[in-house]
Design an enzyme around this catalytic site. Structure first.
Site, PDB file in Angstrom:
ATOM      1  N   ASP A   1       0.865  -1.171   0.000  1.00  0.00           N
ATOM      2  CA  ASP A   1       0.000   0.000   0.000  1.00  0.00           C
ATOM      3  C   ASP A   1       0.904   1.224   0.000  1.00  0.00           C
ATOM      4  O   ASP A   1       2.120   1.117   0.184  1.00  0.00           O
ATOM      5  CB  ASP A   1      -1.031  -0.027   1.130  1.00  0.00           C
ATOM      6  CG  ASP A   1      -0.504   0.515   2.434  1.00  0.00           C
ATOM      7  OD1 ASP A   1       0.691   0.312   2.700  1.00  0.00           O
ATOM      8  OD2 ASP A   1      -1.276   1.112   3.183  1.00  0.00           O
TER       9      ASP A   1
ATOM     10  N   ALA B   1     -12.658   3.948   4.174  1.00  0.00           N
ATOM     11  CA  ALA B   1     -11.902   3.629   2.963  1.00  0.00           C
ATOM     12  C   ALA B   1     -12.866   3.311   1.826  1.00  0.00           C
ATOM     13  O   ALA B   1     -12.533   3.411   0.651  1.00  0.00           O
ATOM     14  CB  ALA B   1     -10.978   2.452   3.220  1.00  0.00           C
TER      15      ALA B   1
ATOM     16  N   GLU C   1      -5.047  13.300   9.063  1.00  0.00           N
ATOM     17  CA  GLU C   1      -5.293  14.216   7.946  1.00  0.00           C
ATOM     18  C   GLU C   1      -6.260  15.304   8.397  1.00  0.00           C
ATOM     19  O   GLU C   1      -6.013  16.491   8.204  1.00  0.00           O
ATOM     20  CB  GLU C   1      -5.899  13.468   6.742  1.00  0.00           C
ATOM     21  CG  GLU C   1      -4.939  12.571   5.988  1.00  0.00           C
ATOM     22  CD  GLU C   1      -4.845  11.161   6.562  1.00  0.00           C
ATOM     23  OE1 GLU C   1      -5.396  10.948   7.675  1.00  0.00           O
ATOM     24  OE2 GLU C   1      -4.232  10.290   5.935  1.00  0.00           O
TER      25      GLU C   1
ATOM     26  N   ASP D   1      -0.385  -1.317   6.424  1.00  0.00           N
ATOM     27  CA  ASP D   1      -0.435  -0.860   7.812  1.00  0.00           C
ATOM     28  C   ASP D   1      -1.845  -0.516   8.278  1.00  0.00           C
ATOM     29  O   ASP D   1      -2.097  -0.420   9.461  1.00  0.00           O
ATOM     30  CB  ASP D   1       0.467   0.361   7.996  1.00  0.00           C
ATOM     31  CG  ASP D   1      -0.046   1.589   7.243  1.00  0.00           C
ATOM     32  OD1 ASP D   1      -0.799   1.391   6.261  1.00  0.00           O
ATOM     33  OD2 ASP D   1       0.289   2.706   7.634  1.00  0.00           O
TER      34      ASP D   1
HETATM   35  N1  LIG Z   1      -9.808  11.968   6.623  1.00  0.00           N
HETATM   36  C1  LIG Z   1     -10.197  11.895   5.360  1.00  0.00           C
HETATM   37  N2  LIG Z   1     -11.326  12.489   4.972  1.00  0.00           N
HETATM   38  C2  LIG Z   1     -11.725  12.403   3.696  1.00  0.00           C
HETATM   39  N3  LIG Z   1     -11.074  11.781   2.726  1.00  0.00           N
HETATM   40  C3  LIG Z   1      -9.923  11.145   3.049  1.00  0.00           C
HETATM   41  C4  LIG Z   1      -9.442  11.182   4.370  1.00  0.00           C
HETATM   42  N4  LIG Z   1      -8.286  10.476   4.399  1.00  0.00           N
HETATM   43  C5  LIG Z   1      -8.082  10.046   3.151  1.00  0.00           C
HETATM   44  N5  LIG Z   1      -9.060  10.447   2.317  1.00  0.00           N
HETATM   45  C6  LIG Z   1      -9.205  10.140   0.894  1.00  0.00           C
HETATM   46  O1  LIG Z   1      -9.493   8.764   0.714  1.00  0.00           O
HETATM   47  C7  LIG Z   1      -8.518   8.116  -0.090  1.00  0.00           C
HETATM   48  C8  LIG Z   1      -8.260   6.735   0.411  1.00  0.00           C
HETATM   49  O2  LIG Z   1      -7.624   6.839   1.670  1.00  0.00           O
HETATM   50  P1  LIG Z   1      -7.028   5.615   2.430  1.00  0.00           P
HETATM   51  O3  LIG Z   1      -6.084   6.119   3.428  1.00  0.00           O
HETATM   52  O4  LIG Z   1      -8.105   4.678   2.790  1.00  0.00           O
HETATM   53  O5  LIG Z   1      -6.293   4.933   1.262  1.00  0.00           O
HETATM   54  P2  LIG Z   1      -5.349   3.744   1.403  1.00  0.00           P
HETATM   55  O6  LIG Z   1      -5.892   2.691   0.529  1.00  0.00           O
HETATM   56  O7  LIG Z   1      -4.983   3.465   2.806  1.00  0.00           O
HETATM   57  O8  LIG Z   1      -4.150   4.425   0.731  1.00  0.00           O
HETATM   58  P3  LIG Z   1      -2.795   3.764   0.729  1.00  0.00           P
HETATM   59  O9  LIG Z   1      -3.003   2.503  -0.004  1.00  0.00           O
HETATM   60  O10 LIG Z   1      -2.060   4.783  -0.036  1.00  0.00           O
HETATM   61  O11 LIG Z   1      -2.386   3.622   2.144  1.00  0.00           O
HETATM   62  C9  LIG Z   1      -7.319   9.027  -0.005  1.00  0.00           C
HETATM   63  O12 LIG Z   1      -6.520   8.933  -1.159  1.00  0.00           O
HETATM   64  C10 LIG Z   1      -7.929  10.400   0.121  1.00  0.00           C
HETATM   65  O13 LIG Z   1      -8.261  10.910  -1.137  1.00  0.00           O
HETATM   66 MG   LIG Z   2      -3.183   2.833   4.103  1.00  0.00          MG
END
Ligand SMILES: Nc1ncnc2c1ncn2[C@@H]1O[C@H](COP(=O)(O)OP(=O)(O)OP(=O)(O)O)[C@@H](O)[C@H]1O
Ligand SMILES: [Mg+2]
Ligand SMILES: [K+]
Length: 680
Positions: free
Chosen positions: A305, A376, A346, A516
């Protein structure tokens, strides 16, 4: 842990291994290893023959000969046991040092009425809420539900720099036995006593839960079958010999059997496995099973990820960029409203940046608002205010879909702004209020250094790397370029991560996954090798079959090497063990039959001194070779970055040829020494 593990074998450990080698003679323990169990039975029979040479029929050999065979067999057993005890030694020492950190402590338990009460940490149960303050040890594993603190995790990771842990995001899990160095946190306990991370770690390094891997089991079966075949061959020698009027001594038959059955690999097999697991631990990686380590040796694809694995994961708001017709103050205000109740890192960074830009708000202003938490799945978060207006922020595509569904339109410059941020590797978050898009929040993150070189090494080994992120395609492409992965999947929801793994698995590939977040947990469980970052959430750590204490995704490279090395070492020593039989055969068969069949002289190519010397020399060589190979079993054969097949071919050649030649020299040397000492 690293500090204690770097110590080399101490004299104390050698002594302990010696004592353990004797304890392991217990037939109940020996029974698990069929090859060595047969040796033990033989040892027992030769002991009886030493006491009463005629016990199983008249014998022409003296007590001295039987005693010699008995002693050599006993040492064969002890050497094999010593190998296993040595391999276990380091883990035991580590478990000892971990146990010392498991002190009895008191915890501040939150009561139903909001007050706190001091209780012993052993009384804490899953679901309890506790409060830990500056300077205190964390009494149990859990997840931070309120607050932020820097935590010294050196008791577990050996790393002295404190790490920041906070509620809400992927850095919320804390481990019992670590210390809060600043601030105070509220924790929800996640494990019952005896099941904590530290407990699991202790039993892991100690090998208490060690189970044979499927590979090991298959090899054990093969070795048992080989042993059975040799046993039948040797029993059928008896009637053949009596037809030739040759009397075969029982102790000689036992010596021949032990020489021919694969005692070298049989004696070292378990040490190879334990030492492999131990080597993984030396790299500060906890492997829950030997199977996972072996699987790592055969990995074809690695899925990672992005946030928190490839990047540091401290995504921070850097800028509020309005679309045309909106002022910076307007977007700042909407971004703030969308984030006042967002407890992710964030979200908090957005509130902080808005504060710096002069926005003021009152907490109670939002008391009656409905909180829309980030998931997510939706990739959005926000508030529904008391007057019914909806405020949202999230992934640009998610917000666009949301706004269109609410009858709004997409500002013409939104795409340009978000592309600019994404091309710089940042995460653009769109903000919207009452169906209208105000602009973009620029979230910055940093790629961990040194990834490119290590992913290149993986490519050389034939491993494909794929980054799988919830972020947008452009950001993903930029970060993928910067980190040097082979491929990427963007806008991935948790189920997409699983689908990516399944797709590879269906093509017959072995897949490793590092992650993670809680959203990574299902994928970590689905992968053949799931490695969670220690910085990550409890859910990720529980689903994974490996945890990297240093939260370094490229650590998988070391685990892959160790896994390959483990498989190759086992293959090489099996080959060596079986190849040895040729020389032993040429030493013992002529010795057994030479008197009745002088023609066999042509087989006596080693020109050994006497039949007795030939048999004893072969048997001594058989024992000593176990002792001499312990270092290779412990360290593993040398590994270089090349494909596993080439490596295996190479080593089978070396150890196969060596296995044929070395015993001819060894047995001859022992024969010369024995006869020059007039022992035979
Ligand atoms: N607190 C938040 N509020 C709203 N939208 C968010 C928030 N945090 C992240 N996002 C949006 O949601 C998307 C997905 O976030 P998330 O952290 O679930 O992705 P992830 O799959 O864990 O990413 P990665 O694989 O890079 O770790 C982010 O790219 C961002 O655009
Ligand atoms: Mg992640
Ligand atoms: K043998």
């Amino acid at each position: 842990m690293a500090a204690t593990s770097k110590k080399l074998m101490t004299q104390e450990m050698l002594l302990q291994a010696g004592i353990d080698a004797i304890k392991k003679l217990n037939p109940v323990m020996m029974f698990r290893n069929p090859v060595m169990f047969i040796v033990e039975v033989g040892t027992f029979i030769t002991l009886l023959l030493t006491i009463a040479p005629d016990l199983f029929g008249s014998s022409t050999v003296g007590r001295g000969y039987n005693l010699a065979v008995f002693l050599i067999l006993l040492f064969t057993l002890l050497f094999a046991n010593f190998a296993e005890a040595m391999a276990e030694g380091r883990g035991k020492a580590q478990a000892e040092s971990l146990r010392s950190t498991k002190t009895e402590m008191t915890a501040r338990l939150e009561q139903k009425d909001g007050t706190t009460k001091e209780v012993p940490s052993t009384q804490l149960r899953k679901g309890d809420i506790i409060i830990v303050q500056t300077g205190e040890l964390i009494p149990a594993d859990g997840e931070i539900i309120a607050g932020l603190a820097s935590i010294d995790e050196s008791a577990i990771t050996g790393e002295s720099a404190p790490v920041i842990k906070e509620s809400g995001g992927d850095f919320s899990s804390v481990t019992g036995g670590t210390r809060v160095v600043s601030d105070a946190i509220t924790i929800r306990v996640m494990t019952d006593p005896g099941e904590s991370f530290l407990d699991r770690m202790i039993s892991l390094v100690e090998g208490a839960q060690r189970q044979k891997t499927p590979n090991e089991m298959a090899l054990t079966t093969l070795l048992a079958v080989l042993t059975l075949i040799f046993l039948i061959v040797i029993i059928t020698l008896v009637p053949m010999a009596s037809y030739l009027n040759v009397h075969l001594e029982l102790s000689t038959l036992i010596a021949l059997l032990v020489c021919l059955i694969p005692t070298t690999i049989g004696g070292l097999l378990s040490a190879i496995g334990i030492a492999g697991m131990d080597r993984v631990t030396q790299f500060n990686v906890l492997a829950m099973s030997g199977k996972a380590v072996e699987a790592a040796g055969d990995i074809d694809t690695l899925i990672l990820d992005k946030t928190g694995t490839i990047t540091y994961g401290n995504r921070m708001a850097a800028e509020f960029i309005p679309v045309q017709g909106i002022t910076e103050a307007d977007i700042t205000w909407v971004a703030l409203q969308a984030s006042v109740k967002d407890e992710t890192p964030e979200g908090r960074s957005i509130v902080e940046l808005a504060g710096k830009k002069g926005s003021v708000w009152k907490e109670d202003q939002y008391a009656s608002a409905e909180v829309i938490e980030f998931t997510a799945e939706t990739r959005m978060s926000g508030l529904n205010l008391a007057d019914g207006s909806e405020i949202r922020k999230g992934a640009v595509d998610a917000i666009c879909t949301y706004v269109l569904a609410h009858g709004g339109s997409i500002p013409s410059d939104l795409g340009d702004i978000s592309n600019r941020i994404a091309k710089a590797g940042g995460t653009p978050l769109a903000v919207a209020s009452v169906g209208k898009i105000y602009g973009i929040i620029y979230l910055k993150d940093t790629v961990k250094p040194g990834l490119k070189e290590r992913f290149a090494e993986m490519r050389e080994m034939g491993i494909k790397t794929i980054m799988c992120t919830g972020d947008n395609p452009l950001t993903a492409a930029t970060i993928a370029m910067e980190a040097g992965v082979d491929d990427f999947i963007a806008e991935a929801k948790p189920e997409d991560k699983i689908a990516a793994i399944l797709k590879e698995q269906q093509e017959g590939k072995l897949v490793a996954m590092t992650g993670d977040g809680t959203n990574d947990a299902p994928a970590l469980a689905q992968a053949d090798v799931g490695m969670a970052m220690n910085s990550g959430t409890m859910a990720a750590k529980e689903a994974a079959n490996m945890i990297d204490l240093d939260s370094d995704p490229t650590k998988l490279l070391s685990v892959v090497s160790i896994g390959k090395q483990l498989l190759i070492t086992r293959g090489a020593l099996t080959t060596f063990s079986i190849a040895n039989d040729i020389a032993k055969y040429f030493a013992i068969i002529p010795a057994m039959f030479i008197i009745a069949l002088p023609q066999l002289q042509s087989l006596n190519i080693m020109h050994l001194n006497s039949p007795a010397s030939a048999i004893l020399s072969a048997l001594i060589f058989n024992a000593i070779v176990i002792l001499l190979l312990i270092p290779i079993a412990m360290k593993g054969v040398k590994y270089r970055a090349m494909t596993a097949d080439r490596m295996l071919t190479r080593n089978v050649l070396i150890y196969g040829l060596g296995g044929v030649i070395v015993p001819f020299i060894g047995i001859k040397l022992i024969d010369v020494v024995l006869s020059s000492l007039h022992l035979v």
